[in-house]
Design a protein around this motif. Structure first.
Motif, PDB file in Angstrom:
ATOM      1  N   ASP A 160     -15.680  10.577 -12.064  1.00 34.99           N
ATOM      2  CA  ASP A 160     -15.137   9.533 -12.675  1.00 34.99           C
ATOM      3  C   ASP A 160     -13.446   9.248 -12.979  1.00 34.99           C
ATOM      4  O   ASP A 160     -12.744   8.573 -12.249  1.00 34.99           O
ATOM      5  N   ASP A 161     -13.004  10.502 -13.267  1.00 28.63           N
ATOM      6  CA  ASP A 161     -11.712  11.037 -13.673  1.00 28.63           C
ATOM      7  C   ASP A 161     -11.056  10.804 -12.151  1.00 28.63           C
ATOM      8  O   ASP A 161     -10.067  10.567 -11.883  1.00 28.63           O
ATOM      9  N   LEU A 162     -11.792  11.716 -11.323  1.00 28.17           N
ATOM     10  CA  LEU A 162     -11.007  12.000 -10.013  1.00 28.17           C
ATOM     11  C   LEU A 162     -11.037  10.535  -9.155  1.00 28.17           C
ATOM     12  O   LEU A 162     -10.012  10.196  -8.613  1.00 28.17           O
ATOM     13  N   GLN A 168      -5.388   5.418  -8.534  1.00 24.47           N
ATOM     14  CA  GLN A 168      -3.882   5.052  -8.944  1.00 24.47           C
ATOM     15  C   GLN A 168      -3.145   5.817  -7.959  1.00 24.47           C
ATOM     16  O   GLN A 168      -1.883   5.058  -7.661  1.00 24.47           O
ATOM     17  N   ILE A 169      -3.439   6.694  -7.178  1.00 22.47           N
ATOM     18  CA  ILE A 169      -2.532   7.476  -6.407  1.00 22.47           C
ATOM     19  C   ILE A 169      -2.391   6.419  -5.259  1.00 22.47           C
ATOM     20  O   ILE A 169      -1.268   6.140  -4.623  1.00 22.47           O
ATOM     21  N   ASP A 170      -3.502   5.708  -4.724  1.00 22.46           N
ATOM     22  CA  ASP A 170      -3.461   4.705  -3.719  1.00 22.46           C
ATOM     23  C   ASP A 170      -2.632   3.524  -3.889  1.00 22.46           C
ATOM     24  O   ASP A 170      -1.633   3.270  -2.976  1.00 22.46           O
ATOM     25  N   ALA A 175       2.922   1.331  -3.317  1.00 27.81           N
ATOM     26  CA  ALA A 175       4.317   0.910  -3.592  1.00 27.81           C
ATOM     27  C   ALA A 175       5.329   1.527  -3.143  1.00 27.81           C
ATOM     28  O   ALA A 175       6.312   0.881  -2.905  1.00 27.81           O
ATOM     29  N   LEU A 176       5.182   2.571  -3.001  1.00 24.96           N
ATOM     30  CA  LEU A 176       6.275   3.519  -2.055  1.00 24.96           C
ATOM     31  C   LEU A 176       6.546   2.951  -0.848  1.00 24.96           C
ATOM     32  O   LEU A 176       7.584   3.189  -0.397  1.00 24.96           O
ATOM     33  N   ARG A 177       5.624   2.398  -0.248  1.00 26.06           N
ATOM     34  CA  ARG A 177       5.654   2.037   1.320  1.00 26.06           C
ATOM     35  C   ARG A 177       5.695   0.591   1.336  1.00 26.06           C
ATOM     36  O   ARG A 177       5.150  -0.214   2.132  1.00 26.06           O
ATOM     37  N   HIS A 178       6.528   0.154   0.266  1.00 29.30           N
ATOM     38  CA  HIS A 178       6.480  -1.800   0.305  1.00 29.30           C
ATOM     39  C   HIS A 178       7.128  -2.224   1.375  1.00 29.30           C
ATOM     40  O   HIS A 178       6.726  -3.329   1.727  1.00 29.30           O
ATOM     41  N   TRP A 179       7.728  -1.603   2.282  1.00 31.35           N
ATOM     42  CA  TRP A 179       8.574  -2.239   3.127  1.00 31.35           C
ATOM     43  C   TRP A 179       7.653  -2.504   4.453  1.00 31.35           C
ATOM     44  O   TRP A 179       7.944  -3.045   5.527  1.00 31.35           O
TER      45      TRP A 179
END
Length: 240
Positions: A160-162, A168-170, A175-179
């Motif tokens: 569950d934690d994984l 969250q990582i996805d 968000a980092l590839r917003h462009w």
């Protein structure tokens, strides 16, 4: 002067009491460590002896040794698993309490098997073996049920934690590839803004070109009206 002597005496007594207390604690800890080491060494020797008997002897003696070895191995593995898990999962405290109750039955069975190893009447011992095997299987089955349930619970928590971490990582990666993401609302807003700007420019150009609203009282001079661009303007009459 007497007060100073009294204070020094009290300090001396306090330091002596503290020294005695620390010495008792240190000696107690050392004694517990020695007892624990001796217990572990005795258990290791006994289990090694049982393993040798279970493989090296046949008949009743070998079967008794095998039952004791199976019982002790299962109980020790369950105890270690529950004690390690209860530090991170408080809900395992109830399971640990159940195991402690089960350990009483396991200790009684181990003592009985140990006494039967020294019993000279092998015929009677052989008649008791089916019942002893059944008791051993019941105790080891209960111990294994607790142990595997605790392990499955810990593994489920880890899964569950994984899964939450992967989500969250996805989200963070997106968000980092917003462009790379085309937002329809932003495009529509930009189009509406461009249309409004175009209409504003048309109105501004109309005002610069001299467009006027409808006349209310007076009409234009027809001679001053230019009409279409390919028509020549009528010149006004002049007087000499």
């Amino acid at each position: 002067m007497e007060a100073v002597i009294l204070i020094l005496g009290l300090l001396f007594v306090a330091f002596m009491a503290l020294g005695v207390y620390v010495s008792v604690k240190v000696i107690g800890a050392a004694k517990r460590g020695v007892d624990r080491t001796i217990t572990q060494a005795r258990r290791t020797v006994e289990e090694t002896t049982l393993r040798a008997k279970s493989y090296g002897q046949v008949g009743v003696a070998g079967e008794l040794a095998q039952l004791r070895l199976s019982l002790r191995t299962s109980m020790r593995a369950t105890q270690e698993a529950l004690q390690a898990g209860v530090a991170e999962d408080a809900s395992l405290s109830e399971s640990l309490g159940l195991f402690q109750r089960l350990s009483v039955h396991g200790q009684e069975l181990d003592d009985e098997l140990k006494r039967l190893e020294r019993e000279p009447d092998r015929t009677t011992v052989a008649s008791l073996l089916p019942g002893l095997k059944q008791r051993t299987e019941r105790i080891t089955h209960s111990a294994e049920s607790l142990r595997w349930a605790a392990r499955d619970r810990a593994r489920q928590f880890a899964d569950d934690d994984l899964a939450a971490l992967n989500t969250q990582i996805d989200v963070e990666a997106g968000a980092l590839r917003h462009w790379t993401v085309e937002e329809p609302s932003a495009g529509a807003g930009a189009g509406a803004g461009a249309g409004a700007a175009g209409r504003g420019g048309d109105r501004a150009r109309g005002a610069e070109a001299g467009e006027e609203g409808p006349e209310a009282l007076t009409a234009r001079d027809p001679r001053a009206q230019t009409g279409y661009p390919w028509q020549k303007a009528v010149r006004p009459e002049t007087t000499n």
